[in-house]
Design an enzyme around this catalytic site. Structure first.
Site, short mmCIF file in Angstrom:
data_model
loop_
_atom_site.label_atom_id
_atom_site.label_comp_id
_atom_site.label_asym_id
_atom_site.label_seq_id
_atom_site.Cartn_x
_atom_site.Cartn_y
_atom_site.Cartn_z
N ARG A 4 0.85 -1.21 0.00
CA ARG A 4 0.00 0.00 0.00
C ARG A 4 0.88 1.26 0.00
NH1 ARG A 4 -2.21 -3.76 -0.33
NH2 ARG A 4 -2.04 -2.98 -2.45
N ASN A 29 -8.89 7.92 5.60
CA ASN A 29 -7.87 7.37 4.70
C ASN A 29 -6.49 7.38 5.34
OD1 ASN A 29 -9.98 7.22 2.97
ND2 ASN A 29 -9.38 8.95 1.71
N HIS A 84 -7.75 6.85 11.08
CA HIS A 84 -7.34 5.44 11.05
C HIS A 84 -5.85 5.25 10.82
CE1 HIS A 84 -11.81 4.43 9.99
NE2 HIS A 84 -11.62 4.70 11.25
N1 APR Z 1 -15.89 9.59 -5.60
C1 APR Z 1 -16.58 9.63 -4.42
N2 APR Z 1 -16.98 8.52 -3.77
C2 APR Z 1 -16.70 7.34 -4.33
C3 APR Z 1 -16.00 7.21 -5.55
C4 APR Z 1 -15.59 8.42 -6.19
N3 APR Z 1 -14.91 8.42 -7.35
N4 APR Z 1 -15.87 5.89 -5.85
C5 APR Z 1 -16.47 5.22 -4.84
N5 APR Z 1 -16.99 6.08 -3.93
C6 APR Z 1 -17.70 5.82 -2.69
C7 APR Z 1 -18.48 4.52 -2.62
O1 APR Z 1 -19.75 4.67 -3.22
C8 APR Z 1 -18.56 4.30 -1.12
O2 APR Z 1 -19.70 4.94 -0.57
O3 APR Z 1 -16.75 5.73 -1.66
C9 APR Z 1 -17.29 4.95 -0.59
C10 APR Z 1 -16.21 4.00 -0.15
O4 APR Z 1 -16.65 3.28 0.97
P1 APR Z 1 -15.71 2.24 1.71
O5 APR Z 1 -15.01 1.42 0.70
O6 APR Z 1 -16.51 1.55 2.74
O7 APR Z 1 -14.59 3.16 2.40
P2 APR Z 1 -14.64 3.97 3.77
O8 APR Z 1 -16.01 4.43 4.09
O9 APR Z 1 -13.55 4.99 3.71
O10 APR Z 1 -14.21 2.84 4.80
C11 APR Z 1 -14.06 3.22 6.16
O11 APR Z 1 -13.25 1.05 6.75
O12 APR Z 1 -11.94 -0.72 6.06
C12 APR Z 1 -12.02 0.34 6.91
O13 APR Z 1 -10.34 1.54 8.02
C13 APR Z 1 -10.91 1.32 6.74
O14 APR Z 1 -10.93 3.73 6.71
C14 APR Z 1 -11.59 2.56 6.24
C15 APR Z 1 -12.99 2.43 6.83
#
Ligand code: APR
Length: 244
Positions: free
Chosen positions: A69, A100, A117
């Site tokens: 990563r 992030n 995180h």
């Molecule tokens: N622009 C904006 N949003 C987007 C895009 C984009 N180009 N592409 C995807 N998304 C959105 C998705 O629709 C989703 O709602 O980003 C979100 C990503 O969600 P997750 O993958 O669950 O990520 P996140 O919410 O940051 O996860 C939270 O979970 O695994 C743990 O510690 C890790 O910090 C992370 C936490």
């Protein structure tokens, strides 16, 4: 002196905007999100690489996962979404709370970034969590020890661990005039619960190309778009409106 005084009050009076960002804001830079595709994160089950148990069972795998990563960060750049948030600072006091672990907000030029995180580019002692170090390269190996002679680990908040910055983040939300949520599925607590700390009736904008369940029934202004497009549009609107 007088000019300094005016400048001071200008900053004090600026509206405070808090941004809660997640993996989606970095997606257009080429960093994978967590829950978009098959539930795997870069071909790994989250519990195999991002829990204290995973570290206990297979340190090499965990180190390698985060090394990859970290290495990937060398190939990616901030996108227009990150850049739009920098522009927002022209007229607003902006605090970014990010889930992030990449450094794309900082590299874009945002001034105030709080990582909930952890941070990929930092490592810490396994015996004393206050011993945190910025990494030079991308590779952390077995045998890389802290000054107290114990193995260093990624400076990441794994599932099941406490989130040390959550109180500070809640404080930022309580003093905010407006919240922008971008690129997070709001699936992970306590981060997802932060939005309830906002003062009642403060505007909330949500930028995401997909539907997100915020748990708040009314008053969210949804911008259904990718971060680069949605944030650029929103930031221009907020700057324009603030001038009037
Ligand atoms: N622009 C904006 N949003 C987007 C895009 C984009 N180009 N592409 C995807 N998304 C959105 C998705 O629709 C989703 O709602 O980003 C979100 C990503 O969600 P997750 O993958 O669950 O990520 P996140 O919410 O940051 O996860 C939270 O979970 O695994 C743990 O510690 C890790 O910090 C992370 C936490």
């Amino acid at each position: 002196m007088c000019e300094l005084y005016i400048l001071f009050w200008y900053f004090v009076m600026m509206q405070r905007i808090v941004v809660l960002s997640g993996a989606g804001i970095s997606a257009e830079s080429g960093v994978s999100t967590f829950r978009d595709n098959d539930g795997l994160w870069e071909n790994h089950k989250v519990e195999d690489v991002a829990t204290p148990r995973a570290w206990e069972v297979n340190k090499e795998l965990v180190l390698d996962f985060y090394n990859q990563r970290r290495k990937q960060l060398l190939d990616v750049k901030p996108n227009k979404g990150h850049q739009a948030l920098v522009k927002l600072e022209e007229q607003f006091n902006v605090e970014i709370i990010t889930q992030n672990v990449d450094d794309l907000h900082e590299r874009a030029g945002s001034s105030n970034v709080l990582h909930l995180h952890g941070e990929l580019k930092k490592v810490r002692s396994t015996i004393d969590p206050s011993l945190v170090y910025k990494m030079e390269g991308w590779e952390l190996k077995m045998g890389d020890n802290c000054p107290r002679g114990e193995q260093l680990r990624p400076h990441i908040v794994w599932f099941g661990e406490e989130v040390p910055n959550i109180l500070l983040a809640a404080e930022l939300l309580r003093s905010a005039d407006c919240l922008i949520i971008v690129g997070t599925s709001l699936n992970v607590y306590p981060a997802a619960g932060l939005i309830h700390e906002l003062k009642p009736n403060s505007p909330i904008y949500l930028v995401d190309p997909n539907e997100v369940n915020t748990g708040i029934a009314e008053g969210i202004r949804i911008i259904q778009a990718k971060a680069s497009e949605g944030l650029t549009r929103l930031v221009n609107q907020l700057l324009e409106k603030n001038k009037k």
